[in-house]
Design an enzyme around this catalytic site. Structure first.
Site, mmCIF file in Angstrom:
data_model
loop_
_atom_site.group_PDB
_atom_site.id
_atom_site.type_symbol
_atom_site.label_atom_id
_atom_site.label_comp_id
_atom_site.label_asym_id
_atom_site.label_seq_id
_atom_site.Cartn_x
_atom_site.Cartn_y
_atom_site.Cartn_z
ATOM 1 N N ALA A 304 0.863 -1.177 0.000
ATOM 2 C CA ALA A 304 0.000 0.000 0.000
ATOM 3 C C ALA A 304 0.897 1.224 0.000
ATOM 4 C CB ALA A 304 -0.918 0.009 1.227
ATOM 5 N N LYS A 305 0.375 2.327 -0.476
ATOM 6 C CA LYS A 305 1.080 3.602 -0.405
ATOM 7 C C LYS A 305 0.050 4.708 -0.395
ATOM 8 C CE LYS A 305 5.605 3.290 -0.285
ATOM 9 N NZ LYS A 305 6.442 3.994 0.725
ATOM 10 N N GLY A 306 0.396 5.779 0.250
ATOM 11 C CA GLY A 306 -0.470 6.941 0.263
ATOM 12 C C GLY A 306 0.349 8.203 0.132
ATOM 13 N N ASP A 370 7.047 7.880 5.718
ATOM 14 C CA ASP A 370 7.601 7.947 4.367
ATOM 15 C C ASP A 370 8.218 9.335 4.198
ATOM 16 O OD1 ASP A 370 7.990 7.702 1.479
ATOM 17 O OD2 ASP A 370 6.518 6.098 1.537
#
Length: 1015
Positions: A304-306, A370
């Site tokens: 996942a990444k946001g 991040d």
């Protein structure tokens, strides 16, 4: 969106529509002053209203100012068609007060009678389309929609029918209402002569159809506009989205910020970044999630990444103001994600209020730090705890009550573990031999700083970050290492803090802002430059192409591409001027501590020219793996309802065990990739495997940049290069995880073995089978061990050639793995084997592969073995994993006995694999079964014979290890006091004496290995 000059007002603004003989207009009243005309006119113009004149009115005895704005004839004609003027007046009040956002979409309030909430909704969907790569500008989309007010109202009707909680109370009626609304909208779109408007409305229709949750109805249209609007999408149903299409996506829209969160599966995890790419932040996040999907193949959640962008930052904002706004937007973003996420309250699934769900229960939401959010984990966890989210402070890994990755250096340690295996191929022993490096990053960074401190013999000849260039042509290794330690310990540092008195002659620290840099003759000759003076960008390019042992990436950016790729394809404009083509790199090894430092095509090009390179997903996977262990431990400890202090103390106590588990996975992945590269024939048919994964899991070769069949067949030995094998390894694991999870039922005892050994010793007494992610943990462990130890194509080859279902193959492997107690063996030997020369390591792995294959074949040939009764035989021999106090008689066919005996012979033929005593454990159990069942096929003295073979294996292993440091066999026996054990082995001692001798040999060998590892 257009930046509005209208600002939030502190006093109510009164707006009234006026219709007199003089024409149409609006009156505005506010204390102490109304907004300026220069602010009002652009906003009205964007709506399609033109002001002809203004009348200022002073109200006697009052401080409230009033203004009357008269519209031109065309505007008046539009206003005359309104059925509800008060609706427009309310919208204008919100607009002029700074509550509603300015823009051309506001014309829908005039032509379609929409309110501020509805326009915000349409603006959100239109903005998402832009981020999804749709070719229309927001301005043109607004114009298209303003031309089709009836279709826009039909679209809103479809949206409300699908997502309004009031309409969903009766499911059957709600489904029929949604069907009717969708049909009406489709007819409206089909009847449009305006092709662009029809195309746009069709995309908006598809977006509503893919919306599975929304916060729109959490707010009344009478309330102030919400701070944000969150929409959850089934992105895989949207064909117009660029690949890879995530499993689910949450889009958050606000006048203040925007963001997306992309997930590869129901259980997914990845970092949230503060992006500076306002125009295409989704494209940035999509590229990152693609890499994260591959990287997360080794852990429980998939990728996942946001990312979010701040939209209201002034151009000249101070660093403090910028940080404060970033923190505020991050907190809003976290709240928006949780608004659409289910919760577990006392074990009961609790959906969010006022949210219609068109998807299954979805309570797993975990985030990580991040770019730009490295220090934000505690902020996210505080929100999670405050909202009573079931994960508590396990919501965001790496907070103050978690594992500090920088303190542990775990990401860099994992990267160097994979590098060590590549070093053995170069004849380099990193514990003793010096080697040269050029680095990307500075000592304040986690990955770079730790990476430069883990290697005392590393000679850092040069490094750069976004501020400085550091060059030390002939470093004094120990002195330079101590200075790097000093910089790392500073609260903040850059290369400008390096003590230049310690830099060798001809070196220095240079600012990248300088127009020209003059380097020494020694540096010019080392880099092969034609002149001494060059620009900072040219110098960095030369450093990236320097002839060194290692190019170490610990920074952010993409620095190497393939020759056939353009800079535009790389999509990292900040580094276009310094990026190299792969053929220019002269380093022998590339270590990717940072993400996306090279394109995948560049990695393949480097590997084809002999550079030892894997992928960032392999090199730096230790970071995500450590975070995953942290999250899963916290879930377990929260489930046990331990006090916070006890939880924190336990996490601290288990740090070493978590580190070792994580690094074991790093080593195992790299070993497997190098095994296949060293012996291409291990992949029986790479083309068939690729086709199989394409058909079963949707692997997209073009997206993953994997070669076509014709390309593979043209290569010598049908070789796949290390970066390609890394991607194939990840997809093989993902396929196995999916198969195991799809067939997940009761946790069998052999599953429990895998589950138990995932957790450190101090928490194994807790109720592990109640863990919310028990099936995911089992599936992950099984996929990792099966692919890393037996081979990338092992399971898939059995499926293809023998027709067995993938789940049956994985179950057979799980049983064999647990019955042979492989975890115990690996815990003792894995680190040591990694340090051995490549040829010896490959020989050991060959024997291990063969032994595991034989054991799996044996279980597959005897389906009755997969039973709890059979397992009880083995479990009695597994020490702490005893499942039953008594041996339960079970009929084990001759096939498994024959194959296990063969496995013992294979072990004896390869003395360096100390797998013997586990095979003997199985044989011992089988003999006990035979005594209980009268199964005559097992020789009564099989156990004694096997013990004699194994004792010799243990002795040979011990002597072989000591021989690396020098010493004859007699010296070995004398040093370890093993003369008595040898006499028993060569004589006719009793069974008890034989068992004692075996135990003595085993313990002596283990203690010696431990001393070697510590040394």
């Amino acid at each position: 969106m257009q930046q509005s000059s209208l600002t939030q007002t502190t006093h109510p603004l009164e707006v009234t529509l006026v219709n007199t003989d003089a024409g149409y207009g609006i009156t505005l009243a506010q204390h102490p002053a109304i907004p300026s005309l220069s602010a009002l006119l652009p906003a009205l113009h964007n709506m399609g209203l033109q002001v002809e004149r203004e009348e200022q009115q002073e109200r006697a005895g009052r401080q409230t100012r009033r203004s009357l704005l008269w519209f031109d004839d065309a505007s008046a004609a539009q206003l005359a068609t309104l059925t509800d003027p008060s609706r427009l007046a309310d919208f204008l009040r919100r607009l002029f007060s700074g509550e509603a956002e300015d823009g051309r979409l506001n014309g829908l309030a005039l032509v379609a009678g929409l309110n501020a909430h509805e326009i915000m909704l349409i603006r959100a969907y239109a903005s998402y389309l832009r981020q999804a790569g749709w070719h229309m500008s927001l301005r043109y989309m607004a114009d298209c929609l303003r031309r089709q007010p009836a279709a826009v109202r039909a679209w809103l009707g479809y949206h409300h029918a699908r997502l309004d909680p009031l309409m969903s109370r009766n499911r059957a009626a709600a489904e029929e209402l949604e069907r009717v609304a969708r049909t009406q909208l489709e007819r409206q779109i089909a009847a449009l002569a305006d092709a662009d408007a029809a195309d746009l409305l069709e995309k908006l229709r598809q977006l509503v159809g893919a919306t599975v949750r929304s916060t729109y109805f959490c707010h009344s249209t009478h309330d102030t506009l919400p701070t944000y609007l969150a929409i959850k999408l089934d992105a895989q149903s949207l064909d117009f989205l660029p690949k890879p299409r995530p499993f689910r996506e949450i889009y958050v829209f606000s006048e203040r910020f925007e963001g997306v969160h992309l997930r590869g599966g129901a259980v997914s995890r990845g970092g949230l970044r503060w992006s500076d790419r306002r125009e295409d932040y989704r494209t940035e996040v999509l590229g990152l999630v693609k890499a994260q999907l591959v990287k997360n193949a080794v852990i429980v959640p998939t990728g996942a990444k946001g990312g979010f962008v701040c939209k209201a930052l002034p151009f000249d904002a101070s660093r403090e103001a910028t940080q404060a706004e970033g923190v505020a937007c991050y907190q809003l973003f976290i709240n928006a994600l949780l608004d659409l996420t289910d919760n577990l309250v006392d074990g009961v699934m609790t959906p969010p209020a006022q949210v219609v769900r068109h998807d299954a229960d979805d309570p797993y939401l975990v985030v990580a730090a991040d770019k730009g959010t490295a220090s934000f984990s505690d902020l996210a966890n505080a929100i999670s705890v405050q909202r009573g989210f079931w994960l508590g402070d396990a919501f965001a890994s790496g907070g103050s009550n978690g594992y500090d990755h920088k303190k542990m250096g775990i990401t860099a340690r994992g990267a160097w573990e994979t590098a060590r295996l590549r070093f053995t191929g170069l004849g380099i022993d990193w514990t003793q031999d010096s080697f040269t490096a050029v680095g990307i990053g500075d000592m304040s960074g986690d990955v770079f700083g730790n990476g430069m401190l883990l290697m005392p013999h590393l000679q850092l000849l040069a490094a750069f970050d976004h501020r400085h260039i550091f060059i030390d042509p002939a470093p004094a290794t120990a002195q330079a290492y101590a200075e790097r330690q000093r910089l790392f310990a500073l609260p903040r540092s850059s290369w400008a803090d390096y003590n230049t008195a310690l830099i060798s002659a001809g070196g220095g620290v240079y600012a990248r802002s300088e127009r020209q840099i003059t380097v020494s003759d020694a540096t010019r000759q080392w880099l092969g430059l034609s002149q001494n003076t060059l620009t900072p960008d040219a110098l960095i390019r030369a450093l990236l192409a320097a002839p060194v042992t290692v190019l170490y990436n610990g920074g952010i950016g993409t620095y190497v591409k393939a020759a056939q790729e353009t800079h535009e394809q790389v999509r990292d404009r900040a580094n276009d001027r310094i990026r190299l083509d792969a053929h220019e790199v002269r380093a022998q090894v590339v270590v990717e501590g940072g993400n996306l430092g090279l394109t995948q095509a560049a990695r393949v090009a480097l590997a084809s020219q002999g550079v030892r390179v894997m992928t960032d997903a392999v090199d730096n996977s230790a970071g995500v793996d450590c975070s995953d262990h942290e999250v899963n431990l916290k879930i377990l400890l929260r489930q046990a309802a331990l006090p916070a202090a006890a939880t924190s103390a336990l996490l601290t106590d288990m740090t070493g065990a978590v580190e070792q588990a994580v690094l074991t996975t790093n080593r195992a992945q790299a070993r497997r990739i190098l095994r296949h590269r060293h012996q291409p024939g291990l992949l029986a048919d790479p083309c068939a495997l690729l086709q199989q994964l394409e058909n079963s899991t949707g692997l997209d070769r073009q997206l993953e940049q994997l070669p076509a069949d014709a390309v593979i067949q043209q290569r010598e030995q049908h070789t796949l290069y290390e970066p390609e094998l890394a991607v194939l390894l990840a997809h093989s694991k993902m396929a196995i995880k999916s198969a195991v999870l799809a067939g997940a039922g009761a946790v069998q005892p052999w599953h429990h073995y895998l589950l138990t050994r995932y957790f450190p010793q101090p928490v194994r007494t807790l109720d592990l089978t109640a863990h919310a992610l028990k099936h995911e943990i089992i599936a992950t462990r099984l996929a990792n061990e099966l692919v890393d130890r037996a081979g990338i194509g092992f399971a898939h080859d059995l499926v293809r050639r023998r027709g067995w279902p993938l789940l049956r193959v994985t179950e057979a492997f799980a049983f064999a793995w647990a019955a042979l107690d492989m975890d115990s063996w690996l815990q003792r030997h894995d680190v040591l084997i990694t340090t051995l020369p490549a040829a010896t390591r490959h020989a050991i792995d060959t024997a291990l592969e063969r032994g595991l294959a034989e054991a799996v074949h044996a279980v597959l040939a005897s389906p009755a073995v997969l039973s709890q009764a059979s397992w009880a035989v083995f479990a009695d021999q597994l020490g702490e994993f005893t499942e039953a106090p008594l041996i339960t008689p079970a009929l084990l066919p001759e096939e498994i006995n024959r194959r296990v005996r063969r496995f013992v012979r294979l072990s004896a033929a390869t003395p360096l694999i100390a797998h013997g005593h586990h095979a003997a454990t199985v044989l011992s159990a089988l003999e006990q079964v035979s005594q209980n069942t009268g199964f005559a096929a097992i020789t009564p003295r099989l156990d004694t014979a096997a013990q004699a073979v194994i004792a010799r294996i243990e002795l040979l292993l011990t002597s072989a290890l000591l021989a690396q440091r020098g010493g004859a066999l007699e010296d070995v026996l004398q040093r370890l006091n093993l003369a008595g054990a040898m006499a028993v082995l060569t004589g006719s001692g009793s069974d008890e004496q034989l068992a004692a001798a075996v135990a003595q040999l085993d313990e002596a060998r283990f203690q010696h290995e431990l001393r070697l590892h510590v040394a």
